[in-house]
Design a protein around this motif. Structure first.
Motif, PDB file in Angstrom:
ATOM      1  N   VAL A 144      61.042  63.597 -10.254  1.00 40.28           N
ATOM      2  CA  VAL A 144      59.677  63.352 -10.433  1.00 40.28           C
ATOM      3  C   VAL A 144      59.163  64.894 -10.864  1.00 40.28           C
ATOM      4  N   ALA A 145      59.822  65.999 -10.818  1.00 38.55           N
ATOM      5  CA  ALA A 145      60.058  67.437 -10.911  1.00 38.55           C
ATOM      6  C   ALA A 145      59.896  67.742 -12.539  1.00 38.55           C
ATOM      7  N   ALA A 146      60.662  67.162 -13.366  1.00 41.17           N
ATOM      8  CA  ALA A 146      60.702  67.162 -13.962  1.00 41.17           C
ATOM      9  C   ALA A 146      59.687  67.496 -14.904  1.00 41.17           C
ATOM     10  N   ARG A 147      58.968  66.811 -14.352  1.00 39.24           N
ATOM     11  CA  ARG A 147      57.287  66.103 -15.185  1.00 39.24           C
ATOM     12  C   ARG A 147      56.606  67.376 -14.716  1.00 39.24           C
ATOM     13  N   LEU A 148      56.745  67.661 -13.750  1.00 39.32           N
ATOM     14  CA  LEU A 148      55.362  68.443 -12.878  1.00 39.32           C
ATOM     15  C   LEU A 148      55.716  69.627 -13.883  1.00 39.32           C
ATOM     16  N   ASP A 149      53.569  70.753 -13.775  1.00 35.78           N
ATOM     17  CA  ASP A 149      54.118  71.729 -14.060  1.00 35.78           C
ATOM     18  C   ASP A 149      54.819  72.728 -13.941  1.00 35.78           C
ATOM     19  N   THR A 150      54.903  73.994 -14.409  1.00 34.76           N
ATOM     20  CA  THR A 150      55.283  74.920 -14.130  1.00 34.76           C
ATOM     21  C   THR A 150      56.149  75.457 -12.769  1.00 34.76           C
ATOM     22  N   ASP A 151      54.496  76.063 -12.056  1.00 37.45           N
ATOM     23  CA  ASP A 151      54.700  76.364 -10.846  1.00 37.45           C
ATOM     24  C   ASP A 151      55.207  75.391  -9.805  1.00 37.45           C
ATOM     25  N   SER A 152      54.509  73.851  -9.918  1.00 37.41           N
ATOM     26  CA  SER A 152      54.618  73.378  -8.731  1.00 37.41           C
ATOM     27  C   SER A 152      56.433  73.087  -9.462  1.00 37.41           C
ATOM     28  N   ARG A 153      56.697  72.854 -10.020  1.00 32.85           N
ATOM     29  CA  ARG A 153      58.515  72.682 -10.303  1.00 32.85           C
ATOM     30  C   ARG A 153      58.960  73.381  -9.388  1.00 32.85           C
ATOM     31  N   GLU A 154      58.861  74.488 -10.001  1.00 27.43           N
ATOM     32  CA  GLU A 154      59.656  75.646  -9.485  1.00 27.43           C
ATOM     33  C   GLU A 154      60.137  75.391  -7.901  1.00 27.43           C
ATOM     34  N   LEU A 155      58.294  75.179  -7.036  1.00 26.88           N
ATOM     35  CA  LEU A 155      58.056  75.117  -5.789  1.00 26.88           C
ATOM     36  C   LEU A 155      59.491  73.552  -5.487  1.00 26.88           C
ATOM     37  N   VAL A 156      59.302  73.037  -6.360  1.00 29.04           N
ATOM     38  CA  VAL A 156      59.540  71.611  -5.390  1.00 29.04           C
ATOM     39  C   VAL A 156      61.008  71.657  -5.836  1.00 29.04           C
ATOM     40  N   LEU A 157      61.879  72.203  -7.013  1.00 22.33           N
ATOM     41  CA  LEU A 157      63.257  72.645  -6.549  1.00 22.33           C
ATOM     42  C   LEU A 157      63.906  73.643  -5.823  1.00 22.33           C
ATOM     43  N   ALA A 158      62.884  74.803  -5.628  1.00 23.58           N
ATOM     44  CA  ALA A 158      63.140  75.643  -4.537  1.00 23.58           C
ATOM     45  C   ALA A 158      63.686  74.866  -2.696  1.00 23.58           C
ATOM     46  N   VAL A 159      62.340  74.085  -2.474  1.00 20.45           N
ATOM     47  CA  VAL A 159      63.053  73.545  -1.865  1.00 20.45           C
ATOM     48  C   VAL A 159      63.851  72.154  -1.295  1.00 20.45           C
ATOM     49  N   LEU A 160      64.307  71.828  -2.578  1.00 18.92           N
ATOM     50  CA  LEU A 160      65.697  70.867  -2.743  1.00 18.92           C
ATOM     51  C   LEU A 160      66.294  72.317  -2.538  1.00 18.92           C
ATOM     52  N   ASP A 161      66.447  72.842  -2.398  1.00 19.62           N
ATOM     53  CA  ASP A 161      67.874  73.518  -2.335  1.00 19.62           C
ATOM     54  C   ASP A 161      68.683  73.261  -1.026  1.00 19.62           C
ATOM     55  N   ASP A 162      70.195  73.019  -1.551  1.00 20.71           N
ATOM     56  CA  ASP A 162      70.757  72.867  -0.166  1.00 20.71           C
ATOM     57  C   ASP A 162      70.754  73.603   0.871  1.00 20.71           C
ATOM     58  N   THR A 163      71.068  73.169   2.446  1.00 22.39           N
ATOM     59  CA  THR A 163      70.843  74.357   2.822  1.00 22.39           C
ATOM     60  C   THR A 163      72.067  74.282   3.477  1.00 22.39           C
ATOM     61  N   GLY A 164      73.405  73.609   2.690  1.00 21.49           N
ATOM     62  CA  GLY A 164      74.644  74.201   3.620  1.00 21.49           C
ATOM     63  C   GLY A 164      75.237  72.867   4.422  1.00 21.49           C
ATOM     64  N   HIS A 165      74.648  71.860   4.031  1.00 16.13           N
ATOM     65  CA  HIS A 165      75.072  70.825   4.753  1.00 16.13           C
ATOM     66  C   HIS A 165      75.950  69.836   3.988  1.00 16.13           C
ATOM     67  N   ALA A 166      76.132  69.915   2.398  1.00 22.82           N
ATOM     68  CA  ALA A 166      76.649  68.851   1.886  1.00 22.82           C
ATOM     69  C   ALA A 166      78.378  69.026   2.151  1.00 22.82           C
ATOM     70  N   GLU A 167      78.501  70.884   2.486  1.00 22.85           N
ATOM     71  CA  GLU A 167      80.042  71.220   2.185  1.00 22.85           C
ATOM     72  C   GLU A 167      80.307  71.049   3.401  1.00 22.85           C
ATOM     73  N   PHE A 168      79.427  71.047   4.729  1.00 24.73           N
ATOM     74  CA  PHE A 168      79.989  71.033   6.277  1.00 24.73           C
ATOM     75  C   PHE A 168      79.970  69.667   6.799  1.00 24.73           C
ATOM     76  N   ALA A 169      79.776  68.982   5.382  1.00 23.08           N
ATOM     77  CA  ALA A 169      79.371  67.556   5.425  1.00 23.08           C
ATOM     78  C   ALA A 169      81.321  67.291   5.534  1.00 23.08           C
ATOM     79  N   VAL A 170      81.079  66.984   3.911  1.00 20.59           N
ATOM     80  CA  VAL A 170      82.229  66.675   3.022  1.00 20.59           C
ATOM     81  C   VAL A 170      83.982  66.793   3.801  1.00 20.59           C
ATOM     82  N   GLY A 171      83.361  68.545   4.802  1.00 25.53           N
ATOM     83  CA  GLY A 171      84.405  68.611   5.158  1.00 25.53           C
ATOM     84  C   GLY A 171      85.273  67.589   6.536  1.00 25.53           C
TER      85      GLY A 171
END
Length: 251
Positions: A144-171
């Motif tokens: 959905v973010a790919a269809r947002l205005d530039t300001d909203s898209r930047e915010l949405v992608l920033a809050v979707l950043d990995d918090t570190g759970h990916a590597e931790f969970a996989v391991g």
């Protein structure tokens, strides 16, 4: 609903560069002149904000299941990152003249329902839920973010950043399966259930909100056509399969 994403999905699930046109090439002030578009973005930010708040609460709860003090501390750090994401979304809603709790309220029942239906029974199920289940929602929001205005898209992608759970969970999950291979079968079934529930929940949220559904099927922000919606969910399913493989589980 969401908690973390993998690093190989920078702007959409497929990782392909997106050429932004129309509303997606505009800033918020210009794009928000369309009241339907504005309503769609407020819905999206409200859904994300409540998702981040719920993720914070759930990670704090999951920390109670952690087998070691180090694991407990790691989840507490991730919970703190999710709350920071919530604060950014809350502040943005206030900045554009919206009441944050009012924007979140329409999504409380659906998201709480999802979490009730997918409550983990142990530490490993909690890790799989955060890695697999929440990432499906994140993939959806990235699309959905790919269809947002530039300001909203930047915010949405920033809050979707990995918090570190990916590597931790996989391991942690892979180590548990190596130590007790039978665990893999149980977690694979759990992950398949999460996949179904997460997709259903995403579809319900959109269907219940006219502005969001219009954004997806056309009419706002260079929206998708119905065929593209199908392709979007195919990309989300493909990303899920890759995450299952990373965990050492069969999709």
């Amino acid at each position: 609903m969401r908690c973390m994403t993998t690093s190989d999905t920078p702007d959409n699930v497929s990782g392909e560069a997106v050429a932004h046109t129309g509303v997606a090439a505009q800033d918020w002030t210009t794009a928000a002149a369309d009241p339907q578009y504005r309503a769609a973005v407020v819905d999206l930010l409200g859904a994300l904000a409540y998702g981040e708040l719920a993720a914070f609460e759930r990670l704090a709860e999951d920390a109670k299941l952690a087998p070691t003090l180090a694991d407990k501390a790691e989840l507490a750090k991730m919970a703190s990152a999710e709350f920071h994401h919530f604060e950014r979304l809350r502040d943005r809603l206030t900045e554009i003249g919206e009441e944050p709790t009012g924007a979140m309220e329409p999504f409380v029942a659906a998201l709480d329902g999802f979490h009730r239906q997918t409550a983990p029974s142990d530490w490993l199920e909690g890790l799989v839920k955060a890695y697999v289940g929440d990432s499906i929602a994140s993939d959806f929001y990235r699309e959905v973010a790919a269809r947002l205005d530039t300001d909203s898209r930047e915010l949405v992608l920033a809050v979707l950043d990995d918090t570190g759970h990916a590597e931790f969970a996989v391991g942690k999950v892979r180590a548990a399966i190596d130590a007790e291979p039978r665990v893999g079968g149980r977690l694979a079934l759990w992950a398949r259930r999460l996949m179904g529930e997460a997709l259903s929940q995403s579809q319900r949220v959109v269907a219940d909100r006219d502005a969001l559904s219009t954004m997806l099927v056309g009419g706002v922000a260079d929206g998708f056509d119905l065929a593209e919606v199908g392709r979007m969910f195919s990309r989300i399913t493909e990303a899920h399969t890759k995450r299952m493989a990373a965990l050492g589980l069969a999709a």
